[in-house]
Motif scaffolding. Structure first.
Motif, PDB file in Angstrom:
ATOM      1  N   CYS A 213       0.789  -1.201   0.003  1.00  0.00           N
ATOM      2  CA  CYS A 213      -0.029   0.067  -0.134  1.00  0.00           C
ATOM      3  C   CYS A 213       0.740   1.365   0.120  1.00  0.00           C
ATOM      4  O   CYS A 213       0.741   2.162  -0.909  1.00  0.00           O
ATOM      5  N   GLU A 214       1.993   1.165   0.718  1.00  0.00           N
ATOM      6  CA  GLU A 214       2.871   2.462   0.703  1.00  0.00           C
ATOM      7  C   GLU A 214       3.553   2.774  -0.410  1.00  0.00           C
ATOM      8  O   GLU A 214       3.750   3.760  -0.954  1.00  0.00           O
ATOM      9  N   GLU A 215       3.970   1.287  -1.093  1.00  0.00           N
ATOM     10  CA  GLU A 215       4.624   1.688  -2.382  1.00  0.00           C
ATOM     11  C   GLU A 215       3.850   2.112  -3.259  1.00  0.00           C
ATOM     12  O   GLU A 215       4.302   2.946  -4.173  1.00  0.00           O
ATOM     13  N   LYS A 216       2.463   1.855  -3.282  1.00  0.00           N
ATOM     14  CA  LYS A 216       1.541   2.276  -4.469  1.00  0.00           C
ATOM     15  C   LYS A 216       1.224   3.933  -4.474  1.00  0.00           C
ATOM     16  O   LYS A 216       1.223   4.417  -5.206  1.00  0.00           O
ATOM     17  N   LEU A 217       1.175   4.211  -2.926  1.00  0.00           N
ATOM     18  CA  LEU A 217       0.838   5.559  -2.752  1.00  0.00           C
ATOM     19  C   LEU A 217       2.235   6.369  -3.057  1.00  0.00           C
ATOM     20  O   LEU A 217       1.995   7.679  -3.680  1.00  0.00           O
ATOM     21  N   SER A 218       3.503   5.782  -2.731  1.00  0.00           N
ATOM     22  CA  SER A 218       4.645   6.614  -3.076  1.00  0.00           C
ATOM     23  C   SER A 218       4.682   6.707  -4.604  1.00  0.00           C
ATOM     24  O   SER A 218       5.082   7.877  -5.175  1.00  0.00           O
ATOM     25  N   GLU A 270      -6.359  -2.397  13.945  1.00  0.00           N
ATOM     26  CA  GLU A 270      -5.068  -1.855  14.169  1.00  0.00           C
ATOM     27  C   GLU A 270      -4.504  -1.531  12.812  1.00  0.00           C
ATOM     28  O   GLU A 270      -3.523  -0.380  12.828  1.00  0.00           O
ATOM     29  N   SER A 271      -4.344  -2.508  12.079  1.00  0.00           N
ATOM     30  CA  SER A 271      -3.740  -2.071  10.830  1.00  0.00           C
ATOM     31  C   SER A 271      -4.624  -1.130  10.013  1.00  0.00           C
ATOM     32  O   SER A 271      -3.906  -0.216   9.114  1.00  0.00           O
ATOM     33  N   VAL A 272      -5.945  -0.679  10.435  1.00  0.00           N
ATOM     34  CA  VAL A 272      -6.441   0.446   9.574  1.00  0.00           C
ATOM     35  C   VAL A 272      -5.976   1.484  10.313  1.00  0.00           C
ATOM     36  O   VAL A 272      -6.019   2.711   9.541  1.00  0.00           O
ATOM     37  N   MET A 273      -5.600   1.828  11.635  1.00  0.00           N
ATOM     38  CA  MET A 273      -5.320   2.880  12.267  1.00  0.00           C
ATOM     39  C   MET A 273      -3.729   3.068  11.742  1.00  0.00           C
ATOM     40  O   MET A 273      -3.226   4.363  11.342  1.00  0.00           O
ATOM     41  N   LYS A 274      -3.122   2.115  11.493  1.00  0.00           N
ATOM     42  CA  LYS A 274      -1.759   2.240  10.813  1.00  0.00           C
ATOM     43  C   LYS A 274      -1.571   2.773   9.364  1.00  0.00           C
ATOM     44  O   LYS A 274      -0.763   3.795   9.107  1.00  0.00           O
ATOM     45  N   TYR A 275      -2.773   2.416   8.630  1.00  0.00           N
ATOM     46  CA  TYR A 275      -2.877   2.727   7.438  1.00  0.00           C
ATOM     47  C   TYR A 275      -3.257   4.217   7.417  1.00  0.00           C
ATOM     48  O   TYR A 275      -2.569   5.056   6.404  1.00  0.00           O
ATOM     49  N   VAL A 276      -3.965   4.845   8.214  1.00  0.00           N
ATOM     50  CA  VAL A 276      -4.589   6.198   8.386  1.00  0.00           C
ATOM     51  C   VAL A 276      -3.188   7.137   8.534  1.00  0.00           C
ATOM     52  O   VAL A 276      -3.156   8.000   7.857  1.00  0.00           O
ATOM     53  N   PHE A 277      -2.539   6.736   9.352  1.00  0.00           N
ATOM     54  CA  PHE A 277      -1.265   7.499   9.997  1.00  0.00           C
ATOM     55  C   PHE A 277      -0.449   7.367   8.725  1.00  0.00           C
ATOM     56  O   PHE A 277       0.305   8.643   8.568  1.00  0.00           O
ATOM     57  N   LEU A 278      -0.315   6.448   8.136  1.00  0.00           N
ATOM     58  CA  LEU A 278       0.756   6.313   7.020  1.00  0.00           C
ATOM     59  C   LEU A 278       0.172   7.210   5.703  1.00  0.00           C
ATOM     60  O   LEU A 278       1.095   7.884   5.064  1.00  0.00           O
ATOM     61  N   ALA A 279      -0.943   6.916   5.444  1.00  0.00           N
ATOM     62  CA  ALA A 279      -1.540   7.762   4.292  1.00  0.00           C
ATOM     63  C   ALA A 279      -1.644   9.059   4.367  1.00  0.00           C
ATOM     64  O   ALA A 279      -1.703   9.831   3.350  1.00  0.00           O
ATOM     65  N   TRP A 280      -1.930   9.559   5.634  1.00  0.00           N
ATOM     66  CA  TRP A 280      -1.954  10.917   6.069  1.00  0.00           C
ATOM     67  C   TRP A 280      -0.905  11.944   5.747  1.00  0.00           C
ATOM     68  O   TRP A 280      -1.071  12.837   5.080  1.00  0.00           O
ATOM     69  N   ASN A 281       0.356  11.218   5.760  1.00  0.00           N
ATOM     70  CA  ASN A 281       1.557  11.879   5.447  1.00  0.00           C
ATOM     71  C   ASN A 281       1.623  12.091   3.905  1.00  0.00           C
ATOM     72  O   ASN A 281       2.238  13.283   3.355  1.00  0.00           O
ATOM     73  N   TYR A 282       1.191  11.177   3.266  1.00  0.00           N
ATOM     74  CA  TYR A 282       1.244  11.233   1.607  1.00  0.00           C
ATOM     75  C   TYR A 282       0.204  12.436   1.249  1.00  0.00           C
ATOM     76  O   TYR A 282       0.685  13.171   0.384  1.00  0.00           O
ATOM     77  N   VAL A 283      -0.953  12.433   1.948  1.00  0.00           N
ATOM     78  CA  VAL A 283      -1.850  13.448   1.406  1.00  0.00           C
ATOM     79  C   VAL A 283      -1.160  14.769   1.965  1.00  0.00           C
ATOM     80  O   VAL A 283      -1.459  15.758   0.892  1.00  0.00           O
ATOM     81  N   ARG A 284      -0.644  14.754   3.021  1.00  0.00           N
ATOM     82  CA  ARG A 284       0.023  16.239   3.419  1.00  0.00           C
ATOM     83  C   ARG A 284       1.045  16.911   2.494  1.00  0.00           C
ATOM     84  O   ARG A 284       1.199  17.902   2.299  1.00  0.00           O
ATOM     85  N   ALA A 285       1.706  15.778   1.679  1.00  0.00           N
ATOM     86  CA  ALA A 285       2.862  16.153   0.951  1.00  0.00           C
ATOM     87  C   ALA A 285       2.227  16.689  -0.273  1.00  0.00           C
ATOM     88  O   ALA A 285       2.948  17.374  -1.389  1.00  0.00           O
ATOM     89  N   THR A 286       0.952  16.610  -0.643  1.00  0.00           N
ATOM     90  CA  THR A 286       0.276  17.053  -2.197  1.00  0.00           C
ATOM     91  C   THR A 286       0.472  18.632  -2.143  1.00  0.00           C
ATOM     92  O   THR A 286       0.096  19.021  -0.941  1.00  0.00           O
ATOM     93  N   PRO A 287       0.539  18.991  -3.318  1.00  0.00           N
ATOM     94  CA  PRO A 287       0.459  20.690  -3.412  1.00  0.00           C
ATOM     95  C   PRO A 287      -0.775  21.281  -2.782  1.00  0.00           C
ATOM     96  O   PRO A 287      -2.036  20.542  -3.067  1.00  0.00           O
TER      97      PRO A 287
END
Length: 354
Positions: A213-218, A270-287
């Motif tokens: 999931c992280e590789e796809k978002l990256s 628990e994996s859902v919470m980890k995914y939320v924290f992980l994906a939040w950083n990628y959304v924050r990085a968008t312009p």
């Protein structure tokens, strides 16, 4: 010198010639000029138009053809027969610009005739009427032999056949060729035969791997930044830059929501919470775009992650340490979206209860 007073005054000789010249200029209006050469014989012969030829005189005297003044039925019948004997031009079909050859008979509605013939083709043996003589012989179908019960035998396709042979490859290698749905059906089938294995599988089931999931978002995030203009003189947050990145933003949002829904449906909270924290950083990085309506997809991503987080907090069971760690992360996420406050309030309430 002054002239002598007794000298007689003389008139001009030219004035005496004027009456003579005026007589030559007089033209009688009632007498038409038949030949210009007689009036002006001094003109050259090639200056005037040549005289018409004898053939032109004959053509002018012939004139146009006229219908007879008296009506004759024979002439009228022959004229109507000549008009109807000519080949009429068929109607021009739309979209066809090629000329139609004269003498070829065309069907006015070829498509309708073909559809009419196609309706007569029987599709199933039950619809065939063998008593109809008009049915072409090539379209007649012989009914297959019925079974003992009277029903038609069902032919088994090759795909439905199950092979009785055993796989020579190991189990882990054979399972790689199956998709997720096939693996689920296989495990459920094994558990139906051995119900005692269900608890053992649940205890040994590992947590979902979030690395894909992280590789796809990256990868999708890198596509967004690659599409931005590279010139130093061009702005990277205006409407022109957004038009180049809009399709990549849409793909990023679609992937983020799809992966989150899959984890929520699997109930790995628990994996859902980890995914939320992980994906939040990628959304924050968008312009962040200058035009506020262009930031709609960014806000939708934050809202979707907030819903995933709140669902996991309400349905999952977590320890105090996990709530404390989530509280600190949610405080940092509050600056990006105000909607995350609902999750933060729920976490604070759970910490007070402990």
């Amino acid at each position: 010198m002054e002239a002598a007073p007794d000298t007689p005054r003389r008139t001009r000789a030219a004035l005496a010639e004027i009456p003579v010249r005026l007589e030559r200029l007089l033209v009688t209006p009632l007498q038409p000029v038949t030949n210009t050469r007689e009036v002006s014989p001094s003109l050259p012969p090639g200056y005037l138009s040549p005289a018409p030829s004898p053939d032109e005189f004959i053509i002018q005297q012939r004139g146009r053809k006229r219908l007879p003044t008296t009506w004759s039925p024979d002439i009228e019948t022959k004229r109507d027969a000549a008009i109807h004997s000519t080949v009429r031009t068929p109607p021009k079909s739309p979209g066809r610009s090629s000329p139609i050859k004269v003498g070829v008979t065309l069907r006015s509605t070829p498509r309708k005739s073909l559809l009419g013939e196609r309706k007569r083709i029987p599709l199933t043996p039950e619809k065939i009427d063998f008593s109809d003589i008009s049915t072409p012989p090539k379209f007649k179908i012989n009914s297959p032999a019925k079974g003992a019960g009277g029903a038609l035998p069902i032919k088994r396709t090759r795909l439905d056949k199950t092979f009785d042979r055993e796989f020579k490859a190991p189990l882990d290698i054979a399972l790689k060729g199956l998709n997720t749905t096939q693996l689920i059906h296989l495990i459920k089938k094994v558990i139906q035969k051995h119900p005692e294995m269900e608890q053992e599988i649940l205890q040994d089931m590992p947590a979902p791997d979030l690395t894909p999931c992280e590789e796809k978002l990256s990868y999708l995030t890198s596509n967004i930044f690659k599409s931005l203009p590279t010139s130093r003189l061009a702005s990277k947050t205006d409407s022109r830059a957004y038009s180049r990145v809009a399709i990549h933003l849409s793909e990023f949002k679609k992937c983020l929501v799809k992966q989150g829904k899959l984890l929520v449906e699997s109930q790995h909270w628990e994996s859902v919470m980890k995914y939320v924290f992980l994906a939040w950083n990628y959304v924050r990085a968008t312009p962040v775009w200058d035009n506020q309506p262009h930031n709609a997809q960014r806000k939708q991503c934050f809202k979707a992650l907030t819903n995933f987080c709140l669902t996991a907090l309400k349905k999952g069971e977590f320890s105090t340490d996990f709530y404390s760690d989530a509280q600190e992360k949610l405080h940092n996420m509050e600056a990006d979206s105000e909607e995350i406050q609902t999750c933060l309030i729920y976490v604070n309430r759970q910490l007070l209860e402990y």
